[in-house]
Enzyme design. Sequence first.
Site, PDB file in Angstrom:
ATOM      1  N   ARG A  78       0.278  -8.895  13.565  1.00 26.29           N
ATOM      2  CA  ARG A  78      -0.363  -7.871  12.708  1.00 26.29           C
ATOM      3  C   ARG A  78      -1.322  -8.544  11.714  1.00 26.29           C
ATOM      4  O   ARG A  78      -2.381  -8.000  11.402  1.00 26.29           O
ATOM      5  CB  ARG A  78       0.707  -7.067  11.968  1.00 26.29           C
ATOM      6  N   ARG A  83      -9.213   1.080   9.654  1.00 27.75           N
ATOM      7  CA  ARG A  83      -8.761  -0.281   9.908  1.00 27.75           C
ATOM      8  C   ARG A  83      -9.781  -1.110  10.652  1.00 27.75           C
ATOM      9  O   ARG A  83      -9.516  -2.277  10.960  1.00 27.75           O
ATOM     10  CB  ARG A  83      -7.495  -0.234  10.737  1.00 27.75           C
ATOM     11  N   ARG A 101      11.955  -6.090   4.394  1.00 31.77           N
ATOM     12  CA  ARG A 101      11.856  -4.616   4.283  1.00 31.77           C
ATOM     13  C   ARG A 101      12.940  -3.939   5.126  1.00 31.77           C
ATOM     14  O   ARG A 101      13.232  -4.344   6.243  1.00 31.77           O
ATOM     15  CB  ARG A 101      10.487  -4.129   4.757  1.00 31.77           C
ATOM     16  N   ARG A 143      12.304  -2.512  10.691  1.00 31.77           N
ATOM     17  CA  ARG A 143      11.320  -1.980  11.632  1.00 31.77           C
ATOM     18  C   ARG A 143      11.071  -2.979  12.753  1.00 31.77           C
ATOM     19  O   ARG A 143      10.955  -4.175  12.495  1.00 31.77           O
ATOM     20  CB  ARG A 143      10.008  -1.708  10.883  1.00 31.77           C
ATOM     21  N   LYS A 157       0.838  -1.216   0.000  1.00 34.95           N
ATOM     22  CA  LYS A 157       0.000   0.000   0.000  1.00 34.95           C
ATOM     23  C   LYS A 157       0.871   1.264   0.000  1.00 34.95           C
ATOM     24  O   LYS A 157       0.654   2.181  -0.794  1.00 34.95           O
ATOM     25  CB  LYS A 157      -0.932   0.027   1.234  1.00 34.95           C
TER      26      LYS A 157
HETATM   27  P1  AP5 Z   1       4.869  -1.531   1.781  1.00 36.29           P
HETATM   28  O1  AP5 Z   1       4.501  -0.774   0.567  1.00 36.29           O
HETATM   29  O2  AP5 Z   1       5.513  -0.769   2.892  1.00 36.29           O
HETATM   30  O3  AP5 Z   1       3.616  -2.349   2.314  1.00 36.29           O
HETATM   31  P2  AP5 Z   1       2.360  -1.838   3.139  1.00 36.29           P
HETATM   32  O4  AP5 Z   1       1.155  -2.508   2.605  1.00 36.29           O
HETATM   33  O5  AP5 Z   1       2.323  -0.335   3.189  1.00 36.29           O
HETATM   34  O6  AP5 Z   1       2.720  -2.481   4.545  1.00 36.29           O
HETATM   35  P3  AP5 Z   1       2.893  -1.844   5.972  1.00 36.29           P
HETATM   36  O7  AP5 Z   1       3.601  -2.872   6.798  1.00 36.29           O
HETATM   37  O8  AP5 Z   1       3.546  -0.497   5.939  1.00 36.29           O
HETATM   38  O9  AP5 Z   1       1.424  -1.699   6.369  1.00 36.29           O
HETATM   39  P4  AP5 Z   1       0.771  -1.837   7.715  1.00 36.29           P
HETATM   40  O10 AP5 Z   1      -0.594  -1.505   7.328  1.00 36.29           O
HETATM   41  O11 AP5 Z   1       0.916  -3.040   8.515  1.00 36.29           O
HETATM   42  O12 AP5 Z   1       1.635  -0.803   8.596  1.00 36.29           O
HETATM   43  P5  AP5 Z   1       1.356   0.708   8.972  1.00 36.29           P
HETATM   44  O13 AP5 Z   1       2.620   1.419   8.819  1.00 36.29           O
HETATM   45  O14 AP5 Z   1       0.125   1.227   8.311  1.00 36.29           O
HETATM   46  O15 AP5 Z   1       5.825  -2.736   1.325  1.00 36.29           O
HETATM   47  C1  AP5 Z   1       6.376  -3.665   2.218  1.00 36.29           C
HETATM   48  C2  AP5 Z   1       7.712  -4.186   1.669  1.00 36.29           C
HETATM   49  O16 AP5 Z   1       7.521  -4.891   0.456  1.00 36.29           O
HETATM   50  C3  AP5 Z   1       8.729  -3.079   1.327  1.00 36.29           C
HETATM   51  O17 AP5 Z   1      10.009  -3.552   1.621  1.00 36.29           O
HETATM   52  C4  AP5 Z   1       8.594  -2.883  -0.180  1.00 36.29           C
HETATM   53  O18 AP5 Z   1       9.808  -2.457  -0.748  1.00 36.29           O
HETATM   54  C5  AP5 Z   1       8.183  -4.262  -0.664  1.00 36.29           C
HETATM   55  N1  AP5 Z   1       7.172  -4.239  -1.727  1.00 36.29           N
HETATM   56  C6  AP5 Z   1       6.101  -3.405  -1.782  1.00 36.29           C
HETATM   57  N2  AP5 Z   1       5.336  -3.703  -2.847  1.00 36.29           N
HETATM   58  C7  AP5 Z   1       5.935  -4.760  -3.446  1.00 36.29           C
HETATM   59  C8  AP5 Z   1       5.594  -5.542  -4.593  1.00 36.29           C
HETATM   60  N3  AP5 Z   1       4.472  -5.283  -5.307  1.00 36.29           N
HETATM   61  N4  AP5 Z   1       6.411  -6.565  -4.951  1.00 36.29           N
HETATM   62  C9  AP5 Z   1       7.536  -6.839  -4.218  1.00 36.29           C
HETATM   63  N5  AP5 Z   1       7.916  -6.133  -3.124  1.00 36.29           N
HETATM   64  C10 AP5 Z   1       7.116  -5.115  -2.746  1.00 36.29           C
HETATM   65  O19 AP5 Z   1       0.968   0.552  10.538  1.00 36.29           O
HETATM   66  C11 AP5 Z   1       1.939   0.250  11.510  1.00 36.29           C
HETATM   67  C12 AP5 Z   1       1.278   0.255  12.890  1.00 36.29           C
HETATM   68  O20 AP5 Z   1       0.727   1.565  13.176  1.00 36.29           O
HETATM   69  C13 AP5 Z   1       0.077  -0.699  13.052  1.00 36.29           C
HETATM   70  O21 AP5 Z   1       0.470  -2.014  13.383  1.00 36.29           O
HETATM   71  C14 AP5 Z   1      -0.696  -0.011  14.180  1.00 36.29           C
HETATM   72  O22 AP5 Z   1      -0.098  -0.249  15.444  1.00 36.29           O
HETATM   73  C15 AP5 Z   1      -0.517   1.478  13.861  1.00 36.29           C
HETATM   74  N6  AP5 Z   1      -1.591   1.986  12.975  1.00 36.29           N
HETATM   75  C16 AP5 Z   1      -1.452   2.472  11.717  1.00 36.29           C
HETATM   76  N7  AP5 Z   1      -2.654   2.846  11.234  1.00 36.29           N
HETATM   77  C17 AP5 Z   1      -3.565   2.588  12.207  1.00 36.29           C
HETATM   78  C18 AP5 Z   1      -4.972   2.731  12.292  1.00 36.29           C
HETATM   79  N8  AP5 Z   1      -5.703   3.226  11.258  1.00 36.29           N
HETATM   80  N9  AP5 Z   1      -5.587   2.349  13.437  1.00 36.29           N
HETATM   81  C19 AP5 Z   1      -4.888   1.872  14.490  1.00 36.29           C
HETATM   82  N10 AP5 Z   1      -3.542   1.683  14.461  1.00 36.29           N
HETATM   83  C20 AP5 Z   1      -2.897   2.050  13.323  1.00 36.29           C
END
Ligand code: AP5
Length: 221
Positions: free
Chosen positions: A171, A88, A127, A160, A13
């Site tokens: 997660r 979420r 990552r 991370r 995403k």
């Molecule tokens: P990446 O693009 O970073 O993936 P992502 O879907 O954004 O994954 P995240 O882990 O960032 O999402 P998340 O939703 O768990 O974490 P968030 O930061 O929102 O890609 C991942 C890896 O794969 C990278 O290395 C990239 O290079 C590679 N890649 C990407 N696309 C690829 C492809 N197509 N092919 C191959 N490789 C690829 O949340 C973190 C924490 O914050 C949560 O656990 C929670 O505690 C809190 N939080 C955030 N939002 C909320 C909310 N709305 N409510 C409550 N808590 C929240």
Amino acid sequence: MNIVLLGPPGAGKGTQASVLSQEYGFLHISTGDMLREAVKKGTPVGKQAKAYMDKGELVPDNIVINIVTERISQKDANCGFLLDGFPRNKKQADQFDQALSKKDKKIDMVLYFKTSPEVSIKRLSGRRVCANCGANFHIETMPAKIKGTCDYCHGPLVHRKDDQRETVENRLVVYKKETKYLIGYYEDKGILKEVSGDFDVEKLFEEIKKLFAKEGLRGAG
Ligand code: AP5
């Protein structure tokens, strides 16, 4: 146009949000990035959020709803935004709909990245993020030019804390329990579009561009 990117951790995403915001001029709003910034700065929100994030649990709804509602009230959100990581769960989705409707706004499209758990785990275990500017890399699929060093600001690349295997597994459990529900929620509203999060970065970007073109959205390139 206001778009939500929905999908499990590691679906890509954040990666797509970056390229899509460049191509289409959307404001990219990532709750994960905003919360990590708050933790880094040691703000009251950051202090409350840290323990939840380290365990891979959701940060309390009122905190995230407030930060997103405040962010979309700023002028630069008027030309359309891409929400990455929010909402979420049902409470966040309901309350956000209400907040938007008070501002005469709405979510126009929800892009669901259907992704297998094996792909999520592989991506997150590989990552690496820049401790300085937050740029994302992957040791296999998007390696930095110089190992361990950010291509953009030369900051150090780190794994991370919540990308450790056990936390990633939690997660994914939290995603299944809380967030997956939103697929049906937005499908019922007729605004859900599905793409395969398992595609590589370029192929996924091309698929999304095709889908956007069908919706009348034109990019820069
Ligand atoms: P990446 O693009 O970073 O993936 P992502 O879907 O954004 O994954 P995240 O882990 O960032 O999402 P998340 O939703 O768990 O974490 P968030 O930061 O929102 O890609 C991942 C890896 O794969 C990278 O290395 C990239 O290079 C590679 N890649 C990407 N696309 C690829 C492809 N197509 N092919 C191959 N490789 C690829 O949340 C973190 C924490 O914050 C949560 O656990 C929670 O505690 C809190 N939080 C955030 N939002 C909320 C909310 N709305 N409510 C409550 N808590 C929240």
